[in-house]
Design a protein around this motif. Structure first.
Motif, PDB file in Angstrom:
ATOM      1  N   PHE A 246       0.877  -1.164   0.000  1.00 46.43           N
ATOM      2  CA  PHE A 246       0.000   0.000   0.000  1.00 46.43           C
ATOM      3  C   PHE A 246       0.914   1.213   0.000  1.00 46.43           C
ATOM      4  O   PHE A 246       1.849   1.287   0.801  1.00 46.43           O
ATOM      5  CB  PHE A 246      -0.918  -0.010   1.224  1.00 46.43           C
ATOM      6  CG  PHE A 246      -1.870  -1.174   1.219  1.00 46.43           C
ATOM      7  CD1 PHE A 246      -3.135  -1.047   0.672  1.00 46.43           C
ATOM      8  CD2 PHE A 246      -1.489  -2.403   1.743  1.00 46.43           C
ATOM      9  CE1 PHE A 246      -4.010  -2.127   0.647  1.00 46.43           C
ATOM     10  CE2 PHE A 246      -2.350  -3.494   1.725  1.00 46.43           C
ATOM     11  CZ  PHE A 246      -3.615  -3.344   1.174  1.00 46.43           C
ATOM     12  N   PHE A 247       0.651   2.168  -0.885  1.00 43.78           N
ATOM     13  CA  PHE A 247       1.579   3.280  -1.038  1.00 43.78           C
ATOM     14  C   PHE A 247       0.869   4.506  -1.586  1.00 43.78           C
ATOM     15  O   PHE A 247      -0.235   4.411  -2.126  1.00 43.78           O
ATOM     16  CB  PHE A 247       2.741   2.884  -1.957  1.00 43.78           C
ATOM     17  CG  PHE A 247       2.289   2.344  -3.289  1.00 43.78           C
ATOM     18  CD1 PHE A 247       2.115   3.189  -4.376  1.00 43.78           C
ATOM     19  CD2 PHE A 247       2.027   0.990  -3.447  1.00 43.78           C
ATOM     20  CE1 PHE A 247       1.683   2.691  -5.601  1.00 43.78           C
ATOM     21  CE2 PHE A 247       1.596   0.482  -4.672  1.00 43.78           C
ATOM     22  CZ  PHE A 247       1.430   1.338  -5.748  1.00 43.78           C
ATOM     23  N   GLY A 248       1.512   5.640  -1.409  1.00 44.03           N
ATOM     24  CA  GLY A 248       0.975   6.890  -1.918  1.00 44.03           C
ATOM     25  C   GLY A 248       1.863   8.044  -1.504  1.00 44.03           C
ATOM     26  O   GLY A 248       3.013   7.849  -1.111  1.00 44.03           O
ATOM     27  N   ARG A 249       1.293   9.235  -1.577  1.00 39.30           N
ATOM     28  CA  ARG A 249       2.062  10.436  -1.226  1.00 39.30           C
ATOM     29  C   ARG A 249       1.230  11.329  -0.305  1.00 39.30           C
ATOM     30  O   ARG A 249      -0.002  11.286  -0.327  1.00 39.30           O
ATOM     31  CB  ARG A 249       2.516  11.169  -2.476  1.00 39.30           C
ATOM     32  CG  ARG A 249       1.425  11.882  -3.206  1.00 39.30           C
ATOM     33  CD  ARG A 249       1.888  12.573  -4.503  1.00 39.30           C
ATOM     34  NE  ARG A 249       0.750  13.146  -5.157  1.00 39.30           N
ATOM     35  CZ  ARG A 249      -0.183  12.479  -5.814  1.00 39.30           C
ATOM     36  NH1 ARG A 249      -0.128  11.190  -5.902  1.00 39.30           N
ATOM     37  NH2 ARG A 249      -1.196  13.108  -6.367  1.00 39.30           N
ATOM     38  N   TYR A 250       1.935  12.133   0.446  1.00 41.03           N
ATOM     39  CA  TYR A 250       1.288  13.080   1.354  1.00 41.03           C
ATOM     40  C   TYR A 250       1.027  14.385   0.607  1.00 41.03           C
ATOM     41  O   TYR A 250       1.937  14.996   0.059  1.00 41.03           O
ATOM     42  CB  TYR A 250       2.170  13.344   2.579  1.00 41.03           C
ATOM     43  CG  TYR A 250       2.310  12.127   3.455  1.00 41.03           C
ATOM     44  CD1 TYR A 250       1.322  11.808   4.379  1.00 41.03           C
ATOM     45  CD2 TYR A 250       3.411  11.283   3.341  1.00 41.03           C
ATOM     46  CE1 TYR A 250       1.438  10.673   5.176  1.00 41.03           C
ATOM     47  CE2 TYR A 250       3.528  10.150   4.138  1.00 41.03           C
ATOM     48  CZ  TYR A 250       2.535   9.858   5.051  1.00 41.03           C
ATOM     49  OH  TYR A 250       2.652   8.734   5.828  1.00 41.03           O
ATOM     50  N   ASN A 251      -0.241  14.805   0.581  1.00 43.65           N
ATOM     51  CA  ASN A 251      -0.622  16.063  -0.068  1.00 43.65           C
ATOM     52  C   ASN A 251      -0.634  17.230   0.905  1.00 43.65           C
ATOM     53  O   ASN A 251      -0.400  18.368   0.508  1.00 43.65           O
ATOM     54  CB  ASN A 251      -2.007  15.943  -0.711  1.00 43.65           C
ATOM     55  CG  ASN A 251      -2.011  15.000  -1.889  1.00 43.65           C
ATOM     56  OD1 ASN A 251      -0.973  14.674  -2.448  1.00 43.65           O
ATOM     57  ND2 ASN A 251      -3.195  14.545  -2.272  1.00 43.65           N
TER      58      ASN A 251
END
Length: 182
Positions: free
Chosen positions: A90-95
């Motif tokens: 599970f992965f993503g970026r901080y906005n």
């Protein structure tokens, strides 16, 4: 002494609520016993996050937890389960990262159907109200996430998120004793 601490911890438990607010939104709400600073740290420091995020009853193991908690920074969580031959990432970026008050991140493993998660931390005396809001790009994306079981926030199955937040409650008890309040 352990029985006393266990009963004190049990008495401090708060209720987790899960609500589907619209065709595209799920909202999870819980009050935690502790200041927003400590609750926020539990969400943003990998060494703390990995101590509570995975529901123990699910049989999952958190193999790795990488978190660069800053605007534009990324996260990657890798899990294993005895029933799955391959690890799950599970992965993503901080906005958005507003210390002690707000986090916003993407859930990129879902591709175009991934949700954007917003978590707010509102200090209320010695407690912190946490509201976690998942916004999916479409009704179909949310329905698909619920049907596949990929969201622990399904209104039909709230055990995972409730158990996870109970684990956070338990961690906050230990952090309150060792970190103190500012």
């Amino acid at each position: 002494m352990d029985a006393k601490r266990e009963s004190e911890t049990t008495a401090m438990k708060n209720r987790t609520t899960v609500e589907r607010k619209s065709d595209r939104e799920l909202v999870v709400t819980r009050t935690f016993n502790g200041p927003a600073r400590i609750v926020f740290e539990a969400w943003t420091k990998p060494e703390l996050f990995k101590r509570w995020w995975v529901p123990k009853s699910f049989g999952l193991s958190l193999l790795s937890c990488e978190m660069d908690v800053r605007v534009g920074g990324t996260y990657r969580l890798v899990f294993s389960h005895p029933a799955s031959p391959e690890p799950m990432a599970f992965f993503g970026r901080y906005n958005e990262v507003m210390p002690h008050s707000r986090l916003v991140w993407t859930n990129d493993e879902g591709g175009e159907d991934g949700a954007v998660t917003t978590v707010t931390f509102e200090e209320r005396g010695a407690e912190t109200l946490v509201v976690m809001h998942d916004l999916y790009p479409s009704k179909e994306a949310l329905d698909g996430a619920i049907a596949s079981g990929s969201t622990a926030y399904s209104p039909q199955e709230t055990g995972g998120v409730s158990e996870t937040f109970e684990q956070l409650d338990d961690l906050l008890v230990t952090l309150g004793a060792s970190v103190g309040r500012s």
